[in-house]
Design a protein around this motif. Structure first.
Motif, PDB file in Angstrom:
ATOM      1  N   GLN A  96       0.984  -1.145  -0.040  1.00  0.00           N
ATOM      2  CA  GLN A  96       0.026   0.036  -0.018  1.00  0.00           C
ATOM      3  C   GLN A  96       0.925   1.368  -0.019  1.00  0.00           C
ATOM      4  OE1 GLN A  96       0.009  -2.642   2.102  1.00  0.00           O
ATOM      5  NE2 GLN A  96      -1.901  -2.562   3.354  1.00  0.00           N
ATOM      6  N   ALA A  97       0.371   2.360  -0.598  1.00  0.00           N
ATOM      7  CA  ALA A  97       1.122   3.562  -0.365  1.00  0.00           C
ATOM      8  C   ALA A  97       1.192   4.336   1.117  1.00  0.00           C
ATOM      9  CB  ALA A  97       0.324   4.632  -1.492  1.00  0.00           C
ATOM     10  N   VAL A  98       2.327   4.721   1.066  1.00  0.00           N
ATOM     11  CA  VAL A  98       2.520   5.323   2.505  1.00  0.00           C
ATOM     12  C   VAL A  98       2.095   6.809   2.614  1.00  0.00           C
ATOM     13  CG1 VAL A  98       4.348   5.779   4.372  1.00  0.00           C
ATOM     14  CG2 VAL A  98       4.419   3.704   2.869  1.00  0.00           C
ATOM     15  N   SER A  99       1.400   7.138   3.746  1.00  0.00           N
ATOM     16  CA  SER A  99       0.884   8.399   3.754  1.00  0.00           C
ATOM     17  C   SER A  99       1.897   9.243   4.727  1.00  0.00           C
ATOM     18  CB  SER A  99      -0.317   8.249   4.652  1.00  0.00           C
ATOM     19  OG  SER A  99      -0.879   9.710   4.946  1.00  0.00           O
ATOM     20  N   SER A 100       2.386   8.660   5.984  1.00  0.00           N
ATOM     21  CA  SER A 100       3.302   9.451   6.692  1.00  0.00           C
ATOM     22  C   SER A 100       3.844   8.713   7.683  1.00  0.00           C
ATOM     23  CB  SER A 100       2.559  10.561   7.529  1.00  0.00           C
ATOM     24  OG  SER A 100       1.401   9.880   8.175  1.00  0.00           O
ATOM     25  N   PHE A 101       5.041   9.367   8.355  1.00  0.00           N
ATOM     26  CA  PHE A 101       5.685   8.855   9.285  1.00  0.00           C
ATOM     27  C   PHE A 101       5.421   9.526  10.548  1.00  0.00           C
ATOM     28  CE2 PHE A 101       8.708   8.018   5.914  1.00  0.00           C
ATOM     29  CZ  PHE A 101       8.721   6.768   5.877  1.00  0.00           C
ATOM     30  N   LEU A 102       5.272   8.939  11.783  1.00  0.00           N
ATOM     31  CA  LEU A 102       4.493   9.514  12.935  1.00  0.00           C
ATOM     32  C   LEU A 102       5.552   9.271  14.253  1.00  0.00           C
ATOM     33  CD1 LEU A 102       1.053   8.471  12.578  1.00  0.00           C
ATOM     34  CD2 LEU A 102       1.720  10.561  11.971  1.00  0.00           C
ATOM     35  N   GLY A 103       5.721  10.320  14.826  1.00  0.00           N
ATOM     36  CA  GLY A 103       6.526   9.951  16.207  1.00  0.00           C
ATOM     37  C   GLY A 103       6.820  11.306  16.661  1.00  0.00           C
ATOM     38  N   GLN A 104       7.752  11.208  17.738  1.00  0.00           N
ATOM     39  CA  GLN A 104       8.117  12.617  18.407  1.00  0.00           C
ATOM     40  C   GLN A 104       9.474  12.774  18.488  1.00  0.00           C
ATOM     41  OE1 GLN A 104       6.085  12.890  22.194  1.00  0.00           O
ATOM     42  NE2 GLN A 104       3.956  12.851  21.281  1.00  0.00           N
ATOM     43  N   SER A 105       9.920  14.129  18.440  1.00  0.00           N
ATOM     44  CA  SER A 105      11.313  14.400  18.788  1.00  0.00           C
ATOM     45  C   SER A 105      12.444  13.387  17.885  1.00  0.00           C
ATOM     46  CB  SER A 105      11.670  14.212  20.241  1.00  0.00           C
ATOM     47  OG  SER A 105      10.865  15.211  20.828  1.00  0.00           O
ATOM     48  N   GLY A 106      11.856  13.191  16.553  1.00  0.00           N
ATOM     49  CA  GLY A 106      12.829  12.369  15.992  1.00  0.00           C
ATOM     50  C   GLY A 106      12.572  10.897  15.856  1.00  0.00           C
ATOM     51  N   GLN A 107      12.029  10.450  16.752  1.00  0.00           N
ATOM     52  CA  GLN A 107      12.172   9.024  17.204  1.00  0.00           C
ATOM     53  C   GLN A 107      10.812   8.563  16.627  1.00  0.00           C
ATOM     54  OE1 GLN A 107      13.842   6.556  18.783  1.00  0.00           O
ATOM     55  NE2 GLN A 107      12.328   5.470  17.744  1.00  0.00           N
ATOM     56  N   LEU A 108      10.856   7.750  15.616  1.00  0.00           N
ATOM     57  CA  LEU A 108       9.866   6.997  14.804  1.00  0.00           C
ATOM     58  C   LEU A 108       9.210   6.101  15.692  1.00  0.00           C
ATOM     59  CD1 LEU A 108       8.543   6.532  12.069  1.00  0.00           C
ATOM     60  CD2 LEU A 108       9.979   4.550  11.874  1.00  0.00           C
ATOM     61  N   GLU A 109       7.624   6.164  15.582  1.00  0.00           N
ATOM     62  CA  GLU A 109       6.746   5.391  16.421  1.00  0.00           C
ATOM     63  C   GLU A 109       5.784   4.453  15.548  1.00  0.00           C
ATOM     64  OE1 GLU A 109       4.631   7.739  19.347  1.00  0.00           O
ATOM     65  OE2 GLU A 109       6.511   8.567  19.974  1.00  0.00           O
ATOM     66  N   LYS A 110       5.248   5.296  14.344  1.00  0.00           N
ATOM     67  CA  LYS A 110       4.477   4.582  13.688  1.00  0.00           C
ATOM     68  C   LYS A 110       4.593   4.935  11.973  1.00  0.00           C
ATOM     69  CE  LYS A 110       0.684   4.545  16.876  1.00  0.00           C
ATOM     70  NZ  LYS A 110      -0.764   4.821  17.299  1.00  0.00           N
ATOM     71  N   VAL A 111       3.973   4.058  11.308  1.00  0.00           N
ATOM     72  CA  VAL A 111       3.757   4.402   9.919  1.00  0.00           C
ATOM     73  C   VAL A 111       2.492   4.097   9.548  1.00  0.00           C
ATOM     74  CG1 VAL A 111       4.710   3.609   7.524  1.00  0.00           C
ATOM     75  CG2 VAL A 111       6.237   3.177   9.263  1.00  0.00           C
ATOM     76  N   ARG A 112       2.029   5.398   8.781  1.00  0.00           N
ATOM     77  CA  ARG A 112       0.585   5.212   8.597  1.00  0.00           C
ATOM     78  C   ARG A 112       0.278   5.175   7.092  1.00  0.00           C
ATOM     79  NH1 ARG A 112      -2.284  10.309  10.649  1.00  0.00           N
ATOM     80  NH2 ARG A 112      -2.422   8.925  12.751  1.00  0.00           N
ATOM     81  N   PHE A 113      -0.487   4.227   6.473  1.00  0.00           N
ATOM     82  CA  PHE A 113      -0.744   4.113   5.235  1.00  0.00           C
ATOM     83  C   PHE A 113      -1.961   4.938   4.660  1.00  0.00           C
ATOM     84  CE2 PHE A 113       1.848   0.620   6.807  1.00  0.00           C
ATOM     85  CZ  PHE A 113       2.518   0.630   5.623  1.00  0.00           C
ATOM     86  N   LYS A 114      -2.051   5.119   3.403  1.00  0.00           N
ATOM     87  CA  LYS A 114      -3.077   5.992   2.618  1.00  0.00           C
ATOM     88  C   LYS A 114      -4.404   5.301   2.923  1.00  0.00           C
ATOM     89  CE  LYS A 114      -0.332   8.880  -0.289  1.00  0.00           C
ATOM     90  NZ  LYS A 114      -0.270   9.199  -1.679  1.00  0.00           N
ATOM     91  N   ASN A 115      -4.659   4.031   3.245  1.00  0.00           N
ATOM     92  CA  ASN A 115      -5.734   3.299   3.530  1.00  0.00           C
ATOM     93  C   ASN A 115      -6.205   3.179   5.044  1.00  0.00           C
ATOM     94  OD1 ASN A 115      -4.176   1.392   4.607  1.00  0.00           O
ATOM     95  ND2 ASN A 115      -4.669  -0.276   3.290  1.00  0.00           N
ATOM     96  N   GLY A 116      -5.196   4.221   5.738  1.00  0.00           N
ATOM     97  CA  GLY A 116      -5.716   4.317   7.213  1.00  0.00           C
ATOM     98  C   GLY A 116      -4.955   3.464   8.129  1.00  0.00           C
ATOM     99  N   THR A 117      -4.369   2.319   7.541  1.00  0.00           N
ATOM    100  CA  THR A 117      -3.676   1.247   8.275  1.00  0.00           C
ATOM    101  C   THR A 117      -2.454   1.827   8.848  1.00  0.00           C
ATOM    102  OG1 THR A 117      -4.503  -0.397   6.822  1.00  0.00           O
ATOM    103  CG2 THR A 117      -2.620  -1.064   8.172  1.00  0.00           C
ATOM    104  N   GLU A 118      -2.099   1.460  10.268  1.00  0.00           N
ATOM    105  CA  GLU A 118      -1.040   1.695  10.852  1.00  0.00           C
ATOM    106  C   GLU A 118      -0.198   0.712  11.453  1.00  0.00           C
ATOM    107  OE1 GLU A 118      -2.476   6.372  12.603  1.00  0.00           O
ATOM    108  OE2 GLU A 118      -1.859   4.538  13.975  1.00  0.00           O
ATOM    109  N   ILE A 119       0.900   0.730  11.285  1.00  0.00           N
ATOM    110  CA  ILE A 119       1.910  -0.121  12.028  1.00  0.00           C
ATOM    111  C   ILE A 119       3.005   0.618  13.024  1.00  0.00           C
ATOM    112  CG2 ILE A 119       1.997  -1.943  10.136  1.00  0.00           C
ATOM    113  CD1 ILE A 119       4.605  -0.818   9.200  1.00  0.00           C
ATOM    114  N   LYS A 120       3.508  -0.107  14.264  1.00  0.00           N
ATOM    115  CA  LYS A 120       4.181   0.330  14.849  1.00  0.00           C
ATOM    116  C   LYS A 120       5.677   0.100  14.482  1.00  0.00           C
ATOM    117  CE  LYS A 120       1.208   0.546  18.967  1.00  0.00           C
ATOM    118  NZ  LYS A 120       0.990  -0.005  20.578  1.00  0.00           N
ATOM    119  N   ARG A 121       6.539   1.092  14.407  1.00  0.00           N
ATOM    120  CA  ARG A 121       8.043   0.368  14.178  1.00  0.00           C
ATOM    121  C   ARG A 121       8.637   1.543  14.919  1.00  0.00           C
ATOM    122  NH1 ARG A 121       8.897  -4.235  12.039  1.00  0.00           N
ATOM    123  NH2 ARG A 121       7.279  -4.440  13.528  1.00  0.00           N
ATOM    124  N   ARG A 122      10.124   0.899  15.325  1.00  0.00           N
ATOM    125  CA  ARG A 122      11.078   1.589  16.164  1.00  0.00           C
ATOM    126  C   ARG A 122      11.971   2.640  15.310  1.00  0.00           C
ATOM    127  NH1 ARG A 122      11.167   4.085  21.162  1.00  0.00           N
ATOM    128  NH2 ARG A 122      13.594   4.232  21.764  1.00  0.00           N
TER     129      ARG A 122
END
Length: 299
Positions: free
Chosen positions: A195-221
């Motif tokens: 699926q197409a990736v929508s955005s990278f999410l997290g705080q202060s430079g630390q990745l927490e999640k990857v969000r896809f354009k279909n609304g799915t999210e996965i947790k990644r470090r």
């Protein structure tokens, strides 16, 4: 002043080329625009005696070492043009100053083009990276994401598997893997998401999640994102250098281009993996070729 060699670019290739030529008692102008590609990197790895050095620290150490050699002028300026003349080259900077040179080494590196994903630059160099050899160790055994729009994603994923078995491969909406490759990755427990990736999410430079354009999210470090690397050769394209089909300049084994007295070193030649130690070694090799050619001309 007319220099034996003008080196354009003050990264590891240009710095090491200047060192070798300075030690060979050649007059050198090292012109550096001070815009290193690895400025976002917290530390550089894989260079023996300098493992973990910050880019700023590396450049400072190198600049101080060059001060030992009186024939090296280390100059901060932006080069605007390179012209071939009868006696070699005229290199002009953005202020209009002209440097005359018998030889020129282009050590301007590459530009990276990344997939256009929201939030990427908030994490780049902190928890999102390009080179697993540079940053894989620090993120070993962590849940990692691999994002790539390149057909080389299969090899990229196999390589990163050495550092972590908890991998999710994202092809950002592209069908890059054939059935056999998918089977091999899935057999290793590697999840594939096309699926197409929508955005990278997290705080202060630390990745927490990857969000896809279909609304799915996965947790990644943390993760690795493949970039397209484009050699910075615009300054010399007007000279009519021969090119490879890949778009890089055609050279011999020592960085000599098809234009007499013009050489290319480091990532700009795009021959070796884009790592500090390879670029520095390439600068040394090209500088030796420059000195050898100057010697043959003068002897």
């Amino acid at each position: 002043m007319r220099y034996d060699c003008v080196i354009i670019g003050g990264g590891p290739a240009g710095l090491n080329a200047a060192l070798v030529l300075g030690r060979a008692r050649r007059s050198v102008a090292l012109i550096d625009g001070n815009k290193p590609r690895n400025a976002v990197t917290h530390a550089s790895h894989g260079f023996i005696t300098r493992d973990g050095v910050t880019p700023t620290e590396f450049r400072t150490i190198a600049a101080n070492e060059l001060l030992r050699y009186p024939t090296i002028d280390h100059l901060q300026a932006e080069v605007s043009s390179v012209e071939k003349v009868d006696a070699g080259f005229e290199v002009r900077d953005s202020s209009g100053f002209v440097y005359k040179a018998r030889k020129v080494i282009l050590a301007t590196g590459v530009s990276e083009i990344f997939p256009k994903i929201e939030g990427f630059y908030s994490f780049y160099g902190k928890s999102l990276f390009v080179c697993p050899y540079c940053d894989g160790w620090e993120h070993r055994d962590q849940p990692l994401v691999i994002v790539s729009e390149s057909p080389h994603v299969f090899h990229y994923a196999k390589t990163i598997y050495n550092w972590s078995k908890d991998l999710v491969v994202c092809t950002n909406g592209h069908a890059l893997l054939d059935d056999e490759q998918k089977e091999k990755l899935e057999a290793k427990g590697i999840k594939i998401m096309e699926q197409a990736v929508s955005s990278f999410l997290g705080q202060s430079g630390q990745l927490e999640k990857v969000r896809f354009k279909n609304g799915t999210e996965i947790k990644r470090r943390a993760g690795f994102v493949m970039s397209e690397m484009v050699p910075n050769i615009q300054l010399v394209e007007n000279l009519g250098c021969e090119k490879e089909q890949s778009g890089t300049l055609k050279t011999d084994d020592f960085g000599r281009t098809s234009i007499k007295d013009l050489y290319i070193a480091g990532d700009a030649s795009y021959v070796n993996p884009s790592q500090l130690i390879f670029a520095a070694a390439d600068g040394s090799r090209t500088a030796a070729a420059v000195n050898m050619d100057l010697t043959e001309e003068d002897f």
